[in-house]
Design a protein around this motif. Sequence first.
Motif, PDB file in Angstrom:
ATOM      1  N   PHE A   1      33.904  30.136  37.030  1.00 41.23           N
ATOM      2  CA  PHE A   1      34.271  29.525  35.760  1.00 41.23           C
ATOM      3  C   PHE A   1      34.456  28.026  35.920  1.00 41.23           C
ATOM      4  O   PHE A   1      35.101  27.556  36.857  1.00 41.23           O
ATOM      5  CB  PHE A   1      35.593  30.097  35.231  1.00 41.23           C
TER       6      PHE A   1
ATOM      7  N   GLY B   1      34.736  27.880  30.367  1.00 38.82           N
ATOM      8  CA  GLY B   1      33.415  28.321  29.981  1.00 38.82           C
ATOM      9  C   GLY B   1      33.300  29.832  30.070  1.00 38.82           C
ATOM     10  O   GLY B   1      34.251  30.519  30.483  1.00 38.82           O
TER      11      GLY B   1
ATOM     12  N   PHE C   1      45.868  33.684  28.355  1.00 36.37           N
ATOM     13  CA  PHE C   1      44.449  33.827  28.082  1.00 36.37           C
ATOM     14  C   PHE C   1      44.122  35.285  27.766  1.00 36.37           C
ATOM     15  O   PHE C   1      44.817  36.201  28.201  1.00 36.37           O
ATOM     16  CB  PHE C   1      43.613  33.432  29.317  1.00 36.37           C
TER      17      PHE C   1
ATOM     18  N   GLN D   1      40.781  37.904  28.234  1.00 38.66           N
ATOM     19  CA  GLN D   1      39.486  38.060  28.875  1.00 38.66           C
ATOM     20  C   GLN D   1      38.893  39.404  28.498  1.00 38.66           C
ATOM     21  O   GLN D   1      39.462  40.453  28.800  1.00 38.66           O
ATOM     22  CB  GLN D   1      39.601  37.945  30.407  1.00 38.66           C
TER      23      GLN D   1
ATOM     24  N   GLY E   1      33.705  41.246  31.580  1.00 32.65           N
ATOM     25  CA  GLY E   1      32.531  40.469  31.966  1.00 32.65           C
ATOM     26  C   GLY E   1      32.386  39.141  31.256  1.00 32.65           C
ATOM     27  O   GLY E   1      31.330  38.503  31.339  1.00 32.65           O
ATOM     28  N   LYS E   2      33.432  38.717  30.572  1.00 31.03           N
ATOM     29  CA  LYS E   2      33.351  37.479  29.775  1.00 31.03           C
ATOM     30  C   LYS E   2      34.265  36.396  30.320  1.00 31.03           C
ATOM     31  O   LYS E   2      34.967  36.583  31.315  1.00 31.03           O
ATOM     32  CB  LYS E   2      33.738  37.781  28.318  1.00 31.03           C
ATOM     33  N   GLY E   3      34.256  35.261  29.631  1.00 30.80           N
ATOM     34  CA  GLY E   3      35.091  34.142  30.031  1.00 30.80           C
ATOM     35  C   GLY E   3      36.525  34.286  29.570  1.00 30.80           C
ATOM     36  O   GLY E   3      36.932  35.325  29.066  1.00 30.80           O
ATOM     37  N   LEU E   4      37.275  33.226  29.753  1.00 32.08           N
ATOM     38  CA  LEU E   4      38.692  33.202  29.408  1.00 32.08           C
ATOM     39  C   LEU E   4      38.873  32.448  28.097  1.00 32.08           C
ATOM     40  O   LEU E   4      38.452  31.298  27.980  1.00 32.08           O
ATOM     41  CB  LEU E   4      39.497  32.503  30.508  1.00 32.08           C
TER      42      LEU E   4
ATOM     43  N   SER F   1      41.579  30.842  25.604  1.00 30.00           N
ATOM     44  CA  SER F   1      42.963  30.405  25.540  1.00 30.00           C
ATOM     45  C   SER F   1      43.630  30.932  24.276  1.00 30.00           C
ATOM     46  O   SER F   1      43.088  30.812  23.176  1.00 30.00           O
ATOM     47  CB  SER F   1      43.031  28.874  25.558  1.00 30.00           C
TER      48      SER F   1
ATOM     49  N   LEU G   1      45.780  37.411  30.573  1.00 30.09           N
ATOM     50  CA  LEU G   1      46.124  36.681  31.793  1.00 30.09           C
ATOM     51  C   LEU G   1      47.155  35.601  31.488  1.00 30.09           C
ATOM     52  O   LEU G   1      47.062  34.900  30.479  1.00 30.09           O
ATOM     53  CB  LEU G   1      44.880  36.016  32.390  1.00 30.09           C
TER      54      LEU G   1
ATOM     55  N   GLN H   1      47.594  38.604  37.869  1.00 28.05           N
ATOM     56  CA  GLN H   1      46.538  39.614  37.991  1.00 28.05           C
ATOM     57  C   GLN H   1      46.040  40.108  36.635  1.00 28.05           C
ATOM     58  O   GLN H   1      44.937  40.618  36.529  1.00 28.05           O
ATOM     59  CB  GLN H   1      47.070  40.799  38.804  1.00 28.05           C
TER      60      GLN H   1
END
Lengths: 113, 116
Positions: free
Chosen positions: A91, A105, B36, B38, B41-44, B46, B89, B108
């Motif tokens: 990331f 991202g 965050f 998630q 399989g994806k991004g974070l 906010s 997260l 975690q």
Amino acid sequence: EPEVTQTPSHQVTQMGQEVILRCVPISNHLYFYWYRQILGQKVEFLVSFYNNEISEKSEIFDDQFSVERPDGSNFTLKIRSTKLEDSAMYFCARRGQGAREAFFGQGTRLTVV
Amino acid sequence: KQEVTQIPAALSVPEGENLVLNCSFTDSAIYNLQWFRQDPGKGLTSLLLIQSSQREQTSGRLNASLDKSSGRSTLYIAASQPGDSATYLCAVRGGAGGTSYGKLTFGQGTILTVHP
């Protein structure tokens, strides 16, 4: 605020090959970061980049890794000779001045075979 | 070294329930704390940022609190929906000599499943 754009979304590479992961920040933020997440594990910090130089790096970020911002916009992470254990989601993140929030991202999934 | 722990590791609730996710950190000298989301399989994404001087932040059905002195934060989700299913997260900036522009240290995560 818009997120950063990372390319490619998925890369498969053979062990020992070099890979370059790219990040395109949309705005003119000053601080950039790379993190990685091995499947099933915590998100780990790799390196931070400020004013075109590394400001902090973790013990993971050894001589196999390098970062640069070659053209003032793209921010790249290079792994010189990939190992199986480099397989992870990588990331890119950015943030602005002050203690503001970080934006990530969508990640690049790197698979080393 | 800053350590972040999240409890529970997984949570499964029926739709409509209010729920609380917990985050604790070992070094209270933080600059801020960020929650965050998630998806697999994806991004974070906010959700909320709490500065060290703040006690809580709200965004829609989400409310995050911070007790810096005890090293704890909670994320409260009201009237949960199936679309809330994701991993949540918690991450802190600072502590262990870190800077205001330094790295985030992540927990975690809590895997949340909201079933219809």
